[in-house]
Design an enzyme around this catalytic site. Structure first.
Site, short mmCIF file in Angstrom:
data_model
loop_
_atom_site.label_atom_id
_atom_site.label_comp_id
_atom_site.label_asym_id
_atom_site.label_seq_id
_atom_site.Cartn_x
_atom_site.Cartn_y
_atom_site.Cartn_z
CB SER A 120 9.34 -12.73 -1.65
OG SER A 120 8.34 -11.81 -2.46
C1 SAM Z 1 6.72 -9.32 -2.76
S1 SAM Z 1 6.99 -8.23 -0.98
C2 SAM Z 1 7.20 -6.88 -2.00
C3 SAM Z 1 8.45 -6.85 -2.56
C4 SAM Z 1 9.55 -5.35 -1.71
N1 SAM Z 1 8.68 -4.32 -3.16
C5 SAM Z 1 11.15 -5.50 -2.05
O1 SAM Z 1 11.24 -4.65 -3.28
O2 SAM Z 1 11.73 -6.26 -1.63
C6 SAM Z 1 5.46 -8.02 -0.45
C7 SAM Z 1 4.86 -7.27 0.52
O3 SAM Z 1 3.85 -6.19 0.06
C8 SAM Z 1 3.64 -6.59 1.76
N2 SAM Z 1 1.72 -5.95 1.72
C9 SAM Z 1 0.67 -7.16 1.22
N3 SAM Z 1 -0.29 -6.26 1.70
C10 SAM Z 1 -0.29 -4.90 2.27
C11 SAM Z 1 -0.87 -4.12 2.20
N4 SAM Z 1 -2.10 -4.14 2.37
N5 SAM Z 1 0.10 -3.06 2.73
C12 SAM Z 1 1.24 -3.07 2.89
N6 SAM Z 1 1.88 -3.83 1.90
C13 SAM Z 1 1.72 -5.24 2.25
C14 SAM Z 1 4.13 -7.63 2.42
O4 SAM Z 1 3.93 -8.01 3.58
C15 SAM Z 1 4.78 -8.00 1.32
O5 SAM Z 1 6.17 -7.52 1.99
#
Ligand code: SAM
Length: 415
Positions: free
Chosen positions: A71
């Site tokens: 998101s």
């Molecule tokens: C809340 S969203 C980030 C929002 C983003 N910073 C933005 O500005 O739109 C969380 C993201 O972290 C990613 N994520 C989760 N675990 C991760 C990991 N181990 N390494 C990299 N990304 C990860 C998810 O796939 C997701 O896209």
């Protein structure tokens, strides 16, 4: 063209105004400038403008069960984290969780052309979308990597700032190794099921918080993913216990709802309120958990309403459990005055309910002037500090032991 620009600028300004009203204070200038400059709608191209400039998160990806997996975080969450990070021109920044790329674009604005941003995304499809959004915006100082952010990006280290935008259960070793000596690491950290965005700086041993803010995030994927355990109870299920940190569960707990209900009311009456520091004080109890209460079961009067709308804090032990509940004793529908209580189930349910209520009462009595919470992350190999005896909460994880202290510290009152 100019009209369109003016309209877009007005949308961003409107979002910031509503954000300031919601928080009761304006944003820090540098963060407000960045959020005015970066067009959020470019990063959520499939969302209506009202959502792109609303105050909610914009979910862009879901799994087969419909659970959000990526998101654009809510603008208030983004702004709060950037304020905690205090990003400056010329800095090198690492972001874990590129998502839509919006936060990376804000970081790129904050560090300017003399700085750089590396952002890592676990999901390849999400990473591709982030790249194309950042290209459309025209950010030329951002590198988007696809991979597991728990490993960091050693080739671009050291970083002045590391921001983790997915919920973490531990501070991964590579983040500490890749942080500059005077750097700052900001991450949503889960401690006994409580998520707090913690801004850490280096201490003599490990890391020490400079700010702690309550918020919620999409959980970390990959090697850093440590899910909580859900334990459903009763038909429906009427209650679901969410248990963190691998706390053991006796199978007899599944029969806890079969017996009589015990209700204990405290003399604490207040309007509904966030209780973020008190939550840590409750989390010191063994068997601390979050209890999700089924609205249908409440309507059918099988179980009492939870104290908090998104689930109550509770404790379990053997075949028994209790959770915090509330009842309206005055005020209006818009601003009800609520009496805090606890309801217990199982052979020791009444004692557990009494324990919860005693904790709430002791907290109210001892912390009327407010408290400040501090979190330390100490490598597991380090010697325990004497201060750990006076800690509110100590949680051992894989790489670190987390020590939460409150100032002034409440005195334990067993009831
Ligand atoms: C809340 S969203 C980030 C929002 C983003 N910073 C933005 O500005 O739109 C969380 C993201 O972290 C990613 N994520 C989760 N675990 C991760 C990991 N181990 N390494 C990299 N990304 C990860 C998810 O796939 C997701 O896209």
């Amino acid at each position: 063209m100019d009209d369109t620009r003016d309209e877009e600028l007005a949308l961003r300004a409107g979002m910031l105004d509503r954000l300031a009203t919601m928080r009761g204070r304006p944003l820090v200038d540098s963060v407000a400038d960045a959020m005015l400059a970066v067009p959020r709608h470019v990063f959520v191209p499939n969302a209506p403008l009202s959502d792109a400039y609303g105050l909610g998160a914009v979910v862009t990806h879901r799994d087969r069960q419909g659970v959000a997996t990526s998101s654009a975080s809510a603008p208030g969450t983004v702004a709060g984290m950037l304020e905690q990070a205090e990003v400056c021109q010329g800095q090198r920044v690492l972001e874990i969780g590129a998502g839509t790329g919006y936060n990376a674009a804000l970081l790129a604005h904050l560090v300017g052309q003399s700085g750089s941003v590396t952002t890592i995304e676990y999901d390849a499809e999400v990473a591709d979308a982030a790249r194309s959004h950042l290209d459309a915006y025209g950010a030329n100082n951002v590198r988007v990597l696809t991979g597991d952010g728990t490993l960091g990006a050693a080739e671009d280290a050291p970083f002045d700032r590391i921001l983790v935008t997915a919920g973490a259960w531990d501070v991964a070793g590579p983040w500490v190794e890749q942080l500059a000596p005077d750097g700052r690491l900001v991450l949503p950290l889960r401690l006994r099921g409580l998520t707090r965005v913690v801004a850490f700086e280096r201490a003599v041993v490990g890391l020490r918080s400079v700010s702690v803010v309550e918020d919620g995030f999409i959980p970390m994927k990959g090697i850093g993913a440590i899910p909580e355990k859900n334990v459903p109870l009763g038909p429906g299920p009427d209650l679901t216990l969410r248990i963190d940190d691998g706390q053991p569960v006796n199978p007899s707990l599944l029969q806890a709802l079969d017996g009589e209900l015990a209700l204990v009311w405290s003399d604490v009456v207040e309007p509904w309120a966030w209780t973020p520091e008190q939550d840590f004080w409750l989390a010191t109890l063994p068997g601390f958990c979050r209890v999700f209460v089924n609205a249908e079961a409440v309507k059918a009067e099988r179980i009492p309403r939870a104290k908090d709308p998104w689930g109550a804090w509770g404790v379990y032990s053997g075949a028994s459990l209790a959770y915090l509940c509330s009842r309206q004793v005055g005020g209006t529908d818009q601003m009800p005055m609520l009496q805090v209580g606890a309801c217990g189930f199982g052979p020791d349910g009444a004692d557990l309910a009494q324990l919860l209520v005693g904790r709430v009462r002791a907290w109210q009595e001892q912390t009327a002037g407010g408290v400040e919470v501090m979190v330390e992350a100490r490598p597991l190999s380090s010697m325990p500090l004497p201060a750990e005896d006076a800690a509110l909460l100590v949680v051992d994880k894989l790489a670190h032991v987390f020590v939460v202290t409150a100032s002034p510290a409440p005195v334990s009152v067993e009831v």
